[in-house]
Structures are given as C-alpha cells and as structure tokens.
Write a protein that holds these residues in place. Structure first.
Motif, PDB file in Angstrom:
ATOM      1  N   THR A 147       0.864  -1.176   0.000  1.00 50.30           N
ATOM      2  CA  THR A 147       0.000   0.000   0.000  1.00 50.30           C
ATOM      3  C   THR A 147       0.901   1.225   0.000  1.00 50.30           C
ATOM      4  O   THR A 147       1.809   1.338   0.835  1.00 50.30           O
ATOM      5  N   ARG A 148       0.672   2.093  -0.960  1.00 52.79           N
ATOM      6  CA  ARG A 148       1.513   3.293  -1.039  1.00 52.79           C
ATOM      7  C   ARG A 148       0.625   4.503  -1.250  1.00 52.79           C
ATOM      8  O   ARG A 148      -0.189   4.536  -2.156  1.00 52.79           O
ATOM      9  N   LYS A 149       0.816   5.457  -0.376  1.00 48.11           N
ATOM     10  CA  LYS A 149       0.040   6.689  -0.514  1.00 48.11           C
ATOM     11  C   LYS A 149       0.956   7.778  -1.048  1.00 48.11           C
ATOM     12  O   LYS A 149       2.045   7.999  -0.523  1.00 48.11           O
ATOM     13  N   ASP A 150       0.533   8.420  -2.112  1.00 48.90           N
ATOM     14  CA  ASP A 150       1.321   9.489  -2.714  1.00 48.90           C
ATOM     15  C   ASP A 150       0.638  10.828  -2.462  1.00 48.90           C
ATOM     16  O   ASP A 150      -0.574  10.957  -2.642  1.00 48.90           O
ATOM     17  N   LEU A 151       1.439  11.781  -2.056  1.00 50.25           N
ATOM     18  CA  LEU A 151       0.927  13.141  -1.871  1.00 50.25           C
ATOM     19  C   LEU A 151       1.462  13.989  -3.016  1.00 50.25           C
ATOM     20  O   LEU A 151       2.670  14.031  -3.261  1.00 50.25           O
ATOM     21  N   TRP A 152       0.543  14.640  -3.728  1.00 47.69           N
ATOM     22  CA  TRP A 152       0.906  15.393  -4.927  1.00 47.69           C
ATOM     23  C   TRP A 152       0.682  16.888  -4.717  1.00 47.69           C
ATOM     24  O   TRP A 152      -0.326  17.274  -4.121  1.00 47.69           O
ATOM     25  N   LYS A 153       1.603  17.665  -5.258  1.00 41.44           N
ATOM     26  CA  LYS A 153       1.401  19.120  -5.245  1.00 41.44           C
ATOM     27  C   LYS A 153       1.017  19.539  -6.658  1.00 41.44           C
ATOM     28  O   LYS A 153       1.686  19.177  -7.629  1.00 41.44           O
ATOM     29  N   LEU A 154      -0.043  20.314  -6.759  1.00 43.28           N
ATOM     30  CA  LEU A 154      -0.484  20.806  -8.063  1.00 43.28           C
ATOM     31  C   LEU A 154       0.221  22.132  -8.360  1.00 43.28           C
ATOM     32  O   LEU A 154       0.911  22.681  -7.500  1.00 43.28           O
TER      33      LEU A 154
END
Ligand code: SF4
Length: 373
Positions: free
Chosen positions: A96-103
């Motif tokens: 399980t991998r959670k990615d946090l993205w910046k727009l």
C-alpha cells in the motif's frame, strides 16, 4: 452546518484559466485540433498520446518518432507536468503506497495505490478538498479548495500505471487494473473532468489506457442529478453510493446532502443506473461505533436492499485524528453482516488498507498542510 450548492460542473472557467491545459483534458479529436493550433501536424497528437497512454513515458527524449529538436517543446505544450510528488508513504509491507501530490498552484491531493494478489487498485482524488461536509471525514472538514482538471485527475492514474509497470510495488511489474474515484472530493460534483478522465481510462490505446469500464468505480454521496447524467453516458462503470445509514434522520447529519436528495431518491437513481447498464451497484457504508452500527439499522438496510441489485461494502471507519468518530466493535460489525446476509444481501467488509499511513482520504494532505503551516 451549511449546505453546499450542488450543480454539476460542466465548465469551470476559474479552474480552466489557472491549470495548464494537458492532452488529457481533451477528447482524441480535440487533441488533433489542439496540436494543429499549436503549429504541429495533427498526427503529433496521436504520437504523443501513444507515448503518454500506451508507453506511459514521461521522458520526451525517448520519443524517437518525433524530431529531437521538437520533443521537449511538444511535451511542454501537450503534456505539461501537472502533479509533482511531495512524498510517498508505504505500509502493508510496501503493497500500500500513498502518494501526496502538489499541483501547480501548491494545492495538495492524494492518491493511494494498493496491490492485492490478483490486482492493483489506485484510489484517486477528483477535487482538492470536498464541499460535502460529511462530519466524520478529514477531507470534508477542510472544505472544497477547487475542482481538479481532467489532466490533473488523469495524471494521478497514469503515474500509478507507470509505478506498476516499473515494478515499484513489491512483487515486480504489473498492470494497473482498477481505478476507484474514492479519494478526496465528490466525483459527480466535478462531472465533466471526471467523465473525461473515465474516458481516458477506458479508451483503447493510444487514445486512453485501455482499461475496462467494469474496472472503474465512480463513487458519490448521492448527487441524484449526477447519477442520472451518468446513466445517460452509456459507459458501464461501477457506481458506488455512499449511504452510511438507511434512515434519513441520521443521514441528514452524516451526509448533509441528504437533505437535498433523500435515501429514497438516491436509491431510485441508483436503480435507474443499474437498469440501464446492467451493472450491480455498490452501497458504501462506513461503520461508525454507536452511530450507525446498531442491529436495527442493519435490519432496515437489509429490508431496503433485499430486492435490489446492490452489494454492500462495509468500511470500518478509519478514525481522523482528534475525532470522536471511531470504528465499530468487532462483534457489532459481525452482527451487522449477519443481519444483512439474512436478507440475502451480498456484503463484504472492506480490507482497511493504509491505516498506519493516514489511509482515509484527506488525512495525509491535512497532516502535510499542518506541517507546512
Ligand atoms: S466522505 Fe467523501 S463526500 Fe463526504 S466530505 Fe469526505 S470526501 Fe467529501
């Protein structure tokens, strides 16, 4: 608690002005026109689509069918980078991998990639924040920042497909198989961008990723106008309705939009979808201790659903830090399942992936925002 005004967003001039346009914002026909308008031959759009959707390539220097001096420029204009990885957090032995993205404007959104024995699912965000105000949800507490563009939604999916193909999850390279619109946001409140993204998923290569509509789940808290519109699309994605309780009295609190469209109206719209597409729909039910997990509610839900083509997905609540809402006791959960099954209603208890990494929608972004603030 103030209710949001609910209109389906078909055109969002504010967001459209701000977010750089991307190939994934357009239909395959429009992409050719866009290429021409930018001064390239129309066929370049198909070439870039092939690199983007079929090869999952984000390195224009490898696009050998495009003249070397043109590659960077065409990539910048047709596939600008819309999401930038801030950080990834893994658990469940890396599956399980959670990615946090910046727009591009600094807004943060999350996606979660989950590898199971037979499939890989990505859960993506359709909005930054959410205006639906569900009191047990971390995202709902922060309100809606803005809609994501189709490009921003699709970028999360293509990034997930690329991570799978590159073997970034334990177990080696694999094809991304399922996409669920269950991250931050109410998908049907950002209708057009979500539908363009769905078509980017389901269109065959090179126009899209070529993933079956059956493998795509669009969730909603019950925007009846959105469900009706989706019914007309003729694309048989799985519809997931977040019901969370079978009685309007509690649902008015748990899912405030219920005071606009009540349970009867939401289920009628879901039945209409099922009738048109032949697809069983799913009822999402976050089990919350002593709030909606009583046996009489399971009984009422069983009676509501026993003659419907619906499947219940029980979700042990992933508690938000500092919140009074928490997961049901094991024995209450088991009794809830037993009663539903006694009505012949198919039910599963969802595997709660990602508990150690703030797995519920919005929690990683909220934590990051706190860190930044
Ligand atoms: S539960 Fe879903 S619809 Fe409700 S506030 Fe959270 S993200 Fe929005």
């Amino acid at each position: 608690m103030s209710l949001p005004e609910i209109k389906l967003v078909f055109d969002d001039p504010v967001q459209r002005k701000k977010v750089p346009k991307h190939l994934a914002d357009y239909s395959p026909e429009e992409r050719r026109d866009v290429a021409k308008a930018l001064g390239f031959p129309a066929f370049r759009a198909t070439q870039v689509s092939t690199h983007y959707f079929a090869h999952l390539s984000d390195d224009p220097q490898t696009w050998s069918d495009i003249p070397a001096q043109m590659r960077q420029s065409i990539a910048d204009q047709l596939t600008p980078k819309l999401i930038e990885l801030v950080r990834s957090v893994s658990c469940d032995a890396g599956t399980t991998r959670k990615d946090l993205w910046k727009l591009h404007d600094g807004v943060l959104v999350e996606s979660v990639l989950m590898r199971y024995t037979d499939r890989v699912t990505v859960c993506i965000s359709s909005q930054a924040g959410c205006g639906m105000n569900c009191p047990f949800c971390a995202t709902g507490q922060a309100g809606l920042t803005r809609n994501l563009s189709a490009g921003e939604i699709t970028e999360q999916i293509v990034a997930a497909a690329r991570a799978c193909a590159n073997g970034e999850l334990p177990g080696g390279p694999i094809r991304l198989s399922n996409i669920v619109f269950m991250g931050m946001g109410e998908p049907l409140a950002n209708y057009n961008a979500v539908m363009r993204s769905v078509r980017n998923i389901t269109d065959p290569n090179p126009d899209g990723l070529g993933i079956s509509a059956r493998s795509v789940t669009v969730s909603t808290v019950g925007l009846v106008n959105g469900i009706e519109k989706l019914t007309e699309e003729g694309i048989a994605v799985t519809l997931a309705v977040s019901l969370h309780t079978p009685d309007d009295e509690l649902r008015d609190t748990l899912v405030p939009i219920n005071s606009r469209w009540n349970i009867k109206e939401v289920l009628a719209a879901a039945d209409g979808y099922e009738k048109r597409t032949g697809r069983r729909y799913s009822i999402e039910y976050a089990l919350i201790r002593d709030i909606n997990d009583q046996s009489w509610r399971s009984d009422l839900l069983g009676r509501l659903l026993k003659n419907r083509n619906a499947h219940v997905n029980l979700i042990p609540l992933n508690p938000t830090p500092g919140s009074k809402w928490t997961a049901s006791r094991r024995e209450d959960e088991a009794e809830f399942v037993r009663i539903l099954e006694s009505y012949g209603v198919p039910v599963t208890v969802r595997d709660t992936r990602g508990r150690e990494i703030d797995g519920a929608c919005g929690q990683l972004a909220a934590a990051e925002k706190t860190r930044i603030d």
